[in-house]
Motif scaffolding. Structure first.
Motif, PDB file in Angstrom:
ATOM      1  N   UNK A   1       0.838  -1.189   0.000  1.00 10.88           N
ATOM      2  CA  UNK A   1       0.000   0.000   0.000  1.00 10.88           C
ATOM      3  C   UNK A   1       0.880   1.248   0.000  1.00 10.88           C
ATOM      4  N   UNK A   2       0.260   2.400   0.111  1.00  8.34           N
ATOM      5  CA  UNK A   2       0.989   3.662  -0.079  1.00  8.34           C
ATOM      6  C   UNK A   2       0.622   4.657   1.024  1.00  8.34           C
ATOM      7  N   UNK A   3       1.571   5.519   1.356  1.00 10.57           N
ATOM      8  CA  UNK A   3       1.299   6.592   2.299  1.00 10.57           C
ATOM      9  C   UNK A   3       2.217   7.773   1.985  1.00 10.57           C
ATOM     10  N   UNK A   4       1.686   8.968   1.788  1.00 13.61           N
ATOM     11  CA  UNK A   4       0.265   9.290   1.839  1.00 13.61           C
ATOM     12  C   UNK A   4      -0.513   8.642   0.693  1.00 13.61           C
ATOM     13  N   UNK A   5      -1.834   8.714   0.784  1.00 18.69           N
ATOM     14  CA  UNK A   5      -2.703   8.264  -0.301  1.00 18.69           C
ATOM     15  C   UNK A   5      -2.351   9.107  -1.524  1.00 18.69           C
TER      16      UNK A   5
ATOM     17  N   UNK B   1       3.046  -5.616   6.002  1.00 19.79           N
ATOM     18  CA  UNK B   1       2.483  -4.492   5.255  1.00 19.79           C
ATOM     19  C   UNK B   1       3.647  -3.681   4.689  1.00 19.79           C
ATOM     20  N   UNK B   2       3.745  -3.672   3.373  1.00 18.87           N
ATOM     21  CA  UNK B   2       4.773  -2.881   2.684  1.00 18.87           C
ATOM     22  C   UNK B   2       4.132  -1.538   2.341  1.00 18.87           C
ATOM     23  N   UNK B   3       4.431  -0.523   3.152  1.00 14.81           N
ATOM     24  CA  UNK B   3       3.817   0.794   3.000  1.00 14.81           C
ATOM     25  C   UNK B   3       4.799   1.711   2.279  1.00 14.81           C
ATOM     26  N   UNK B   4       4.575   1.877   0.991  1.00 18.66           N
ATOM     27  CA  UNK B   4       5.535   2.609   0.152  1.00 18.66           C
ATOM     28  C   UNK B   4       5.304   4.116   0.277  1.00 18.66           C
ATOM     29  N   UNK B   5       6.353   4.884   0.597  1.00 16.18           N
ATOM     30  CA  UNK B   5       6.191   6.340   0.669  1.00 16.18           C
ATOM     31  C   UNK B   5       5.831   6.886  -0.720  1.00 16.18           C
ATOM     32  N   UNK B   6       4.658   7.496  -0.825  1.00 16.71           N
ATOM     33  CA  UNK B   6       4.200   7.990  -2.126  1.00 16.71           C
ATOM     34  C   UNK B   6       4.548   9.470  -2.237  1.00 16.71           C
ATOM     35  N   UNK B   7       5.704   9.733  -2.827  1.00 23.12           N
ATOM     36  CA  UNK B   7       6.144  11.116  -3.014  1.00 23.12           C
ATOM     37  C   UNK B   7       6.211  11.406  -4.517  1.00 23.12           C
TER      38      UNK B   7
ATOM     39  N   UNK C   1       8.709  11.787  -6.575  1.00 23.61           N
ATOM     40  CA  UNK C   1       9.638  10.935  -7.334  1.00 23.61           C
ATOM     41  C   UNK C   1       9.008   9.572  -7.613  1.00 23.61           C
ATOM     42  N   UNK C   2       8.357   8.996  -6.587  1.00 28.00           N
ATOM     43  CA  UNK C   2       7.744   7.683  -6.786  1.00 28.00           C
ATOM     44  C   UNK C   2       6.593   7.770  -7.787  1.00 28.00           C
ATOM     45  N   UNK C   3       5.867   8.892  -7.767  1.00 27.75           N
ATOM     46  CA  UNK C   3       4.711   9.035  -8.670  1.00 27.75           C
ATOM     47  C   UNK C   3       5.132   9.068 -10.134  1.00 27.75           C
ATOM     48  N   UNK C   4       6.409   9.359 -10.385  1.00 30.85           N
ATOM     49  CA  UNK C   4       6.906   9.426 -11.771  1.00 30.85           C
ATOM     50  C   UNK C   4       7.403   8.065 -12.275  1.00 30.85           C
TER      51      UNK C   4
ATOM     52  N   UNK D   1       1.581   3.175 -11.401  1.00 31.69           N
ATOM     53  CA  UNK D   1       2.628   3.728 -12.262  1.00 31.69           C
ATOM     54  C   UNK D   1       2.323   5.159 -12.675  1.00 31.69           C
ATOM     55  N   UNK D   2       3.289   5.790 -13.342  1.00 32.27           N
ATOM     56  CA  UNK D   2       3.180   7.177 -13.770  1.00 32.27           C
ATOM     57  C   UNK D   2       1.903   7.385 -14.585  1.00 32.27           C
ATOM     58  N   UNK D   3       1.118   8.371 -14.190  1.00 33.91           N
ATOM     59  CA  UNK D   3      -0.170   8.677 -14.833  1.00 33.91           C
ATOM     60  C   UNK D   3      -1.086   7.457 -14.901  1.00 33.91           C
ATOM     61  N   UNK D   4      -0.987   6.592 -13.892  1.00 36.97           N
ATOM     62  CA  UNK D   4      -1.808   5.385 -13.796  1.00 36.97           C
ATOM     63  C   UNK D   4      -1.736   4.570 -15.089  1.00 36.97           C
ATOM     64  N   UNK D   5      -0.502   4.482 -15.607  1.00 34.44           N
ATOM     65  CA  UNK D   5      -0.293   3.799 -16.896  1.00 34.44           C
ATOM     66  C   UNK D   5      -0.407   2.289 -16.814  1.00 34.44           C
ATOM     67  N   UNK D   6      -0.359   1.732 -15.605  1.00 33.73           N
ATOM     68  CA  UNK D   6      -0.423   0.279 -15.453  1.00 33.73           C
ATOM     69  C   UNK D   6      -1.829  -0.181 -15.131  1.00 33.73           C
TER      70      UNK D   6
END
Length: 314
Positions: A53-57, A89-95, A97-100, A129-134
């Motif tokens: 999952x991701x944090x923040x949303x 729980x793998x909580x991935x930091x959603x920043x 850089x990650x959003x790209x 993935x970037x721009x919800x490409x996946x």
């Protein structure tokens, strides 16, 4: 059961590799999320159960001007996932850089190499993935090429449609925490640290614990019958007001003010978990403190009736 939290996908300990993981935001950890997790466990009972999952949303990063909307913050989400039997729980930091990160890289670098997953599952709307490409078909294709198992899990639905965080948010904003509870599979709670209020409640004879809503969704403003879990694990009944306190000040910060029945003690600085059971009335303005004081006494009686009637059974 407690889930172990991992906040970096780059440094995963060996014993946390080789899991079967459900992917998603899991805001609320509602019955639909539970269905996804249970289906994955049934599919691969031989593997440790995990969630990515991701944090923040992501919405908090992309639309920071939106009002807060979270049903569960990280601690509450972790506890709810642990209760479903999730081990990691793998909580991935959603920043930014990650959003790209392109979708391809998310599958290969994060899920396959970083987390070492053996099997993944997601709901029908999962995009990444970037721009919800996946998409789900893309994920199915890439995991197959990497030798990772994949399960697409259809959404759990009732007569009104699929269970969703959006639907539960709407119920809370309309003042129906008891219906939100039915869709979450447990009562909805707000967890936060008690801050100093303006001490006006004490002058009224009803000392209150003030908790800012912070990143939590603001439910319908008004008065609720609540139970409060204290740091020692004990639970106390009470009545709470959610709103901007129109009678006393015009402050802009929405907050939760809780009056615990028959409780003496200073809760300042403590972390409380406040369960909303039933909305008693909408927020309103009173002509002076005497009218407010009389109403607070009525609210307390109404809350005690609701709580003693069994409506607060978890």
């Amino acid at each position: 059961m407690h889930a172990q939290l991992h906040e970096s996908w780059l440094t995963i300990p060996q014993q946390a590799r080789g899991c079967a993981a459900a992917l998603g935001n899991f805001d609320g950890v509602h019955l639909g999320h539970a269905h996804l997790v249970h289906t994955l466990h049934t599919t691969r009972p031989d593997l440790p159960l995990a969630v990515v999952t991701f944090d923040p949303h992501p919405r908090e990063l992309f639309r920071p001007q939106d009002p807060p909307f979270r049903l569960t913050l990280s601690d509450e989400r972790l506890a709810a996932l642990g209760a479903l039997g999730v081990k990691h729980v793998f909580q991935i930091p959603f920043d930014e850089a990650f959003s790209l990160m392109p979708a391809e890289q998310f599958v290969e670098d994060v899920l396959y190499n970083g987390l070492g997953l053996k099997h993944v599952a997601c709901g029908p709307d999962f995009a990444f993935g970037h721009r919800r490409g996946g998409s789900v078909p893309f994920l199915a294709e890439r995991t197959a090429e990497l030798g990772v198992g994949f399960t697409s899990v259809s959404a759990l639905a009732d007569a009104a449609g699929p269970y969703s965080s959006t639907r539960i948010r709407r119920l809370l904003q309309e003042g129906y925490p008891e219906r939100a509870r039915d869709e979450l599979g447990r009562p909805w709670s707000i967890r936060g640290v008690v801050q100093h209020g303006d001490k006006r409640g004490r002058l009224l004879g009803f000392p209150t614990a003030n908790i800012p809503l912070g990143r939590h969704l603001e439910p319908a403003r008004g008065v609720y019958a609540v139970t409060v879990r204290l740091p020692d694990g004990s639970t106390k009944p009470g009545v709470a007001n959610i709103g901007r306190r129109p009678t006393i000040n015009d402050g802009q910060e929405s907050r939760l003010e809780v009056n615990l029945f028959d409780y003496q003690g200073d809760l300042y600085g403590q972390t409380l978990s406040v369960v909303l059971h039933r909305m008693l009335r909408a927020e309103k303005r009173f002509d002076g403190l005497d009218a407010l004081k009389a109403q607070i006494a009525q609210d307390a009686q109404a809350a005690q009736r609701v709580l003693s009637s069994g409506a607060a059974a978890a």
